[in-house]
Motif scaffolding. Structure first.
Motif, PDB file in Angstrom:
ATOM      1  N   HIS A  12       0.827  -1.213   0.000  1.00  0.00           N
ATOM      2  CA  HIS A  12       0.000   0.000   0.000  1.00  0.00           C
ATOM      3  C   HIS A  12       0.864   1.266   0.000  1.00  0.00           C
ATOM      4  CE1 HIS A  12      -3.533  -2.417   0.652  1.00  0.00           C
ATOM      5  NE2 HIS A  12      -4.301  -1.362   0.879  1.00  0.00           N
ATOM      6  N   VAL A  13       1.798   1.332   0.916  1.00  0.00           N
ATOM      7  CA  VAL A  13       2.622   2.541   1.054  1.00  0.00           C
ATOM      8  C   VAL A  13       3.536   2.721  -0.155  1.00  0.00           C
ATOM      9  CG1 VAL A  13       4.420   3.651   2.451  1.00  0.00           C
ATOM     10  CG2 VAL A  13       2.475   2.542   3.565  1.00  0.00           C
ATOM     11  N   VAL A  16       1.614   4.171  -3.102  1.00  0.00           N
ATOM     12  CA  VAL A  16       1.382   5.614  -2.988  1.00  0.00           C
ATOM     13  C   VAL A  16       2.661   6.371  -3.329  1.00  0.00           C
ATOM     14  CG1 VAL A  16       0.869   7.489  -1.361  1.00  0.00           C
ATOM     15  CG2 VAL A  16      -0.515   5.409  -1.339  1.00  0.00           C
ATOM     16  N   VAL A  20       3.215   9.026  -6.498  1.00  0.00           N
ATOM     17  CA  VAL A  20       3.742  10.389  -6.344  1.00  0.00           C
ATOM     18  C   VAL A  20       4.962  10.576  -7.243  1.00  0.00           C
ATOM     19  CG1 VAL A  20       4.862  11.987  -4.729  1.00  0.00           C
ATOM     20  CG2 VAL A  20       2.831  10.726  -4.020  1.00  0.00           C
ATOM     21  N   LEU A  49      -4.551   9.393  -6.666  1.00  0.00           N
ATOM     22  CA  LEU A  49      -3.681   9.466  -5.496  1.00  0.00           C
ATOM     23  C   LEU A  49      -4.517   9.698  -4.233  1.00  0.00           C
ATOM     24  CD1 LEU A  49      -0.877   9.586  -4.194  1.00  0.00           C
ATOM     25  CD2 LEU A  49      -0.838  12.033  -4.743  1.00  0.00           C
ATOM     26  N   VAL A  50      -5.491  10.589  -4.322  1.00  0.00           N
ATOM     27  CA  VAL A  50      -6.380  10.826  -3.186  1.00  0.00           C
ATOM     28  C   VAL A  50      -7.123   9.536  -2.827  1.00  0.00           C
ATOM     29  CG1 VAL A  50      -8.443  12.078  -2.413  1.00  0.00           C
ATOM     30  CG2 VAL A  50      -6.629  13.287  -3.640  1.00  0.00           C
ATOM     31  N   MET A  53      -4.818   7.282  -0.935  1.00  0.00           N
ATOM     32  CA  MET A  53      -4.589   7.788   0.420  1.00  0.00           C
ATOM     33  C   MET A  53      -5.808   7.540   1.311  1.00  0.00           C
ATOM     34  SD  MET A  53      -2.440  11.160  -0.645  1.00  0.00           S
ATOM     35  CE  MET A  53      -2.114  11.775   0.970  1.00  0.00           C
ATOM     36  N   CYS A  54      -7.003   7.611   0.732  1.00  0.00           N
ATOM     37  CA  CYS A  54      -8.218   7.281   1.495  1.00  0.00           C
ATOM     38  C   CYS A  54      -8.197   5.818   1.933  1.00  0.00           C
ATOM     39  CB  CYS A  54      -9.456   7.545   0.651  1.00  0.00           C
ATOM     40  SG  CYS A  54      -9.907   9.277   0.475  1.00  0.00           S
ATOM     41  N   CYS A  56      -5.581   3.884   2.395  1.00  0.00           N
ATOM     42  CA  CYS A  56      -4.568   3.724   3.446  1.00  0.00           C
ATOM     43  C   CYS A  56      -5.067   4.277   4.779  1.00  0.00           C
ATOM     44  CB  CYS A  56      -3.266   4.414   3.037  1.00  0.00           C
ATOM     45  SG  CYS A  56      -2.374   3.557   1.724  1.00  0.00           S
ATOM     46  N   THR A  57      -5.746   5.420   4.733  1.00  0.00           N
ATOM     47  CA  THR A  57      -6.276   6.028   5.961  1.00  0.00           C
ATOM     48  C   THR A  57      -7.297   5.107   6.625  1.00  0.00           C
ATOM     49  OG1 THR A  57      -5.929   8.244   5.076  1.00  0.00           O
ATOM     50  CG2 THR A  57      -7.508   8.028   6.889  1.00  0.00           C
ATOM     51  N   GLN A  74     -13.195   7.427  -1.356  1.00  0.00           N
ATOM     52  CA  GLN A  74     -12.231   6.646  -2.128  1.00  0.00           C
ATOM     53  C   GLN A  74     -12.846   6.159  -3.431  1.00  0.00           C
ATOM     54  OE1 GLN A  74     -12.025   2.766  -1.992  1.00  0.00           O
ATOM     55  NE2 GLN A  74     -10.287   2.810  -3.368  1.00  0.00           N
TER      56      GLN A  74
END
Length: 112
Positions: A12-13, A16, A20, A49-50, A53-54, A56-57, A74
Motif C-alpha cells: 500500500h505505502v 502511494v 507520487v 492518489l487521493v 490515500m483514502c 490507506c487512511t 475513495q
C-alpha cells in the motif's frame, strides 16, 4: 493498523510513493520535452492518489464503521480519476495531432 499484514502495508505505502514519483516524473517530462500537454496527465493522476490515500487512511484506523464515508470518498475519487486520466490521454493524443506553426506538421518526439 492491525487490519492488514506488514507485507500488505508495504504494498500500500510503496504504491502511494510510486504514484507520487510517477506524477513528478511525468510533470518533469512535460517540461523537458516542451510538450506541456503531459502536465494534464500529472494533474489527472491526482484523484487516483487521493483515492489511494483514502484507502490507506481507512486501513490505518482498522476499518471502523465510523469512517465508512472515507470508503465513499475513495470510490468517488477512483471514478473521477478514471475520467481525468481518460481526458488527459485524449488531451495528449490531441496535442500530438495539432500542426506546429513552424513546419505545418504535427510535433513528434523521437523515442531514441
Amino acid at each position: 493498523m492491525h487490519a492488514l499484514s506488514i507485507p500488505t502495508w508495504v504494498i500500500h505505502v510503496s504504491s502511494v510513493i510510486e504514484w507520487v514519483a510517477a506524477i513528478w516524473l511525468i510533470w518533469r517530462y512535460a517540461e523537458v520535452s516542451g510538450n506541456l500537454a503531459w502536465r494534464s496527465l500529472s494533474l489527472g493522476m491526482l484523484p487516483a492518489l487521493v483515492s489511494a490515500m483514502c484507502a490507506c487512511t481507512w486501513h490505518f484506523f482498522d476499518n471502523p464503521a465510523s469512517l465508512s464515508w472515507v470508503v465513499t470518498v475513495q470510490a468517488a475519487m477512483t471514478l473521477v480519476g478514471n475520467f481525468t486520466l481518460a481526458i488527459a490521454g485524449w488531451w495528449i493524443w490531441r496535442s500530438s495531432k495539432i500542426p506546429t506553426r513552424e513546419s505545418g506538421q504535427p510535433e513528434t518526439i523521437d523515442p531514441d
